[in-house]
Design a protein around this motif. Structure first.
Motif, PDB file in Angstrom:
ATOM      1  N   VAL A 165      31.548 -42.097  -5.582  1.00 23.63           N
ATOM      2  CA  VAL A 165      30.815 -42.783  -6.646  1.00 23.63           C
ATOM      3  C   VAL A 165      30.296 -41.749  -7.638  1.00 23.63           C
ATOM      4  O   VAL A 165      29.577 -40.810  -7.266  1.00 23.63           O
ATOM      5  CB  VAL A 165      29.645 -43.607  -6.077  1.00 23.63           C
ATOM      6  CG1 VAL A 165      28.947 -44.380  -7.204  1.00 23.63           C
ATOM      7  CG2 VAL A 165      30.124 -44.565  -4.992  1.00 23.63           C
ATOM      8  N   LEU A 200      24.698 -45.410  -3.636  1.00 22.38           N
ATOM      9  CA  LEU A 200      24.891 -46.785  -3.190  1.00 22.38           C
ATOM     10  C   LEU A 200      23.560 -47.377  -2.737  1.00 22.38           C
ATOM     11  O   LEU A 200      22.828 -46.757  -1.972  1.00 22.38           O
ATOM     12  CB  LEU A 200      25.868 -46.833  -2.012  1.00 22.38           C
ATOM     13  CG  LEU A 200      27.347 -46.612  -2.286  1.00 22.38           C
ATOM     14  CD1 LEU A 200      28.090 -46.433  -0.963  1.00 22.38           C
ATOM     15  CD2 LEU A 200      27.930 -47.779  -3.067  1.00 22.38           C
ATOM     16  N   GLU A 204      24.575 -52.826  -1.209  1.00 20.77           N
ATOM     17  CA  GLU A 204      25.938 -52.520  -1.647  1.00 20.77           C
ATOM     18  C   GLU A 204      26.714 -51.834  -0.534  1.00 20.77           C
ATOM     19  O   GLU A 204      27.903 -52.128  -0.332  1.00 20.77           O
ATOM     20  CB  GLU A 204      25.907 -51.615  -2.881  1.00 20.77           C
ATOM     21  CG  GLU A 204      25.358 -52.291  -4.122  1.00 20.77           C
ATOM     22  CD  GLU A 204      25.222 -51.336  -5.290  1.00 20.77           C
ATOM     23  OE1 GLU A 204      25.085 -51.818  -6.431  1.00 20.77           O
ATOM     24  OE2 GLU A 204      25.232 -50.111  -5.062  1.00 20.77           O
ATOM     25  N   VAL A 244      30.034 -51.905  -6.135  1.00 24.68           N
ATOM     26  CA  VAL A 244      29.089 -50.885  -6.603  1.00 24.68           C
ATOM     27  C   VAL A 244      28.641 -51.260  -8.015  1.00 24.68           C
ATOM     28  O   VAL A 244      29.464 -51.339  -8.929  1.00 24.68           O
ATOM     29  CB  VAL A 244      29.743 -49.486  -6.605  1.00 24.68           C
ATOM     30  CG1 VAL A 244      28.740 -48.436  -7.068  1.00 24.68           C
ATOM     31  CG2 VAL A 244      30.292 -49.146  -5.229  1.00 24.68           C
TER      32      VAL A 244
END
Length: 281
Positions: A165, A200, A204, A244
């Motif tokens: 991410v 996160l 999520e 996300v």
């Protein structure tokens, strides 16, 4: 020789080609992390679950090879390169300009190699360097791009979900290359990497676990290869990314997402036919 003040110009040249994920790093960050984890490649560890055959022809896990440091005790300079959805229009323009787009076997990888390779060669001047590509899965050249991105502070990496991410682009990033140079890391970088904190939220992460399990089940029941997957399976993997919230505004278009997973040339050439030349300039 490599001119360290030109890092910005290198980043700008890559960004112009759609490769807007960029970070300098020390080679030791990656190599030391591999040694610490005692890693065998993740590209083969899941084969028992999915029934896939690794592109390199390997059926058993093998140790990842450290990147070269040119005798600099780990202080060789390297750059991590990837992209957000910004790559797609640049790539489509390039593909449209090719004499015979249908003859290119791996067009995205070819575009990445041409664009990134040219920028790195220009930056290097006469300095020796080597580029490790995400698309190269041969055991002696394979780089764990997720963990390379993590040590370069490009992304947060969830070991449990195998999900990276980005602080701005969220889960909608792709990794392309790590370029290593026979030059000291500059500007001087800390001996140890700085890992990003989790990006996160708790809810999520829980939802992503459910979607990850669903995608794994679908993958295990499908006829997969590293060259692509069926759209119904691709949609399940994309759904995990989409849980996300961070960076969701940078989500890939439907066509880009489907091609990213399926590698179906029909999707690619449909994209070309749907986009007017002025829209991708």
């Amino acid at each position: 020789m490599v001119d360290s003040p030109s890092h910005a110009s290198l980043a700008e040249e890559l960004r112009a080609g759609g490769f807007d994920v960029f970070a300098p790093m020390r080679v030791s960050w990656y190599n030391d992390y591999l040694r610490k984890l005692g890693l065998a490649t993740d590209s083969t560890s899941y084969l028992e679950k999915t029934g896939e055959t690794h592109a390199s022809g390997e059926n058993n896990p093998f140790k990842l090879v450290p990147m070269p440091d040119y005798g600099r005790q780990g202080n060789a300079m390297a750059f991590f390169v990837g992209n957000s959805k910004a790559m797609w229009p640049c790539f489509l323009q390039w593909l449209r300009d090719q004499p015979d787009p249908t003859s290119i076997e791996n067009p995205v990888d070819t575009y990445a190699a041409e664009t990134i390779g040219r920028a790195m060669k220009k930056f290097a001047g006469g300095t020796e360097h080597d580029v490790f590509w995400a698309a190269d899965t041969t055991p002696e050249r394979l780089v764990d791009m997720n963990r390379a991105a993590a040590v370069a502070s490009v992304t947060y990496f969830s070991e449990e979900l195998f999900l990276s991410v980005h602080p701005n682009f969220g889960s909608w990033v792709a990794f392309r290359a790590v370029a290593v140079f026979d030059a000291p890391a500059s500007p001087p970088l800390d001996p140890e990497p700085r890992f990003l904190p989790t990006l996160l939220r708790g809810d999520e992460a829980e939802r992503a676990k459910e979607l990850f399990a669903d995608a794994m089940r679908a993958s295990s029941e499908a006829d997969l290869s590293l060259d692509g997957m069926a759209l119904e399976v691709a949609h399940k993997w994309a759904a995990m990314r989409d849980c996300v919230s961070l960076g969701r505004e940078h989500k890939y278009s439907v066509r880009q997402s489907e091609y990213h997973y399926s590698k179906d040339p029909k999707i690619l050439y449909t994209s070309l036919s749907e986009v007017h030349p002025t829209d991708i300039m």
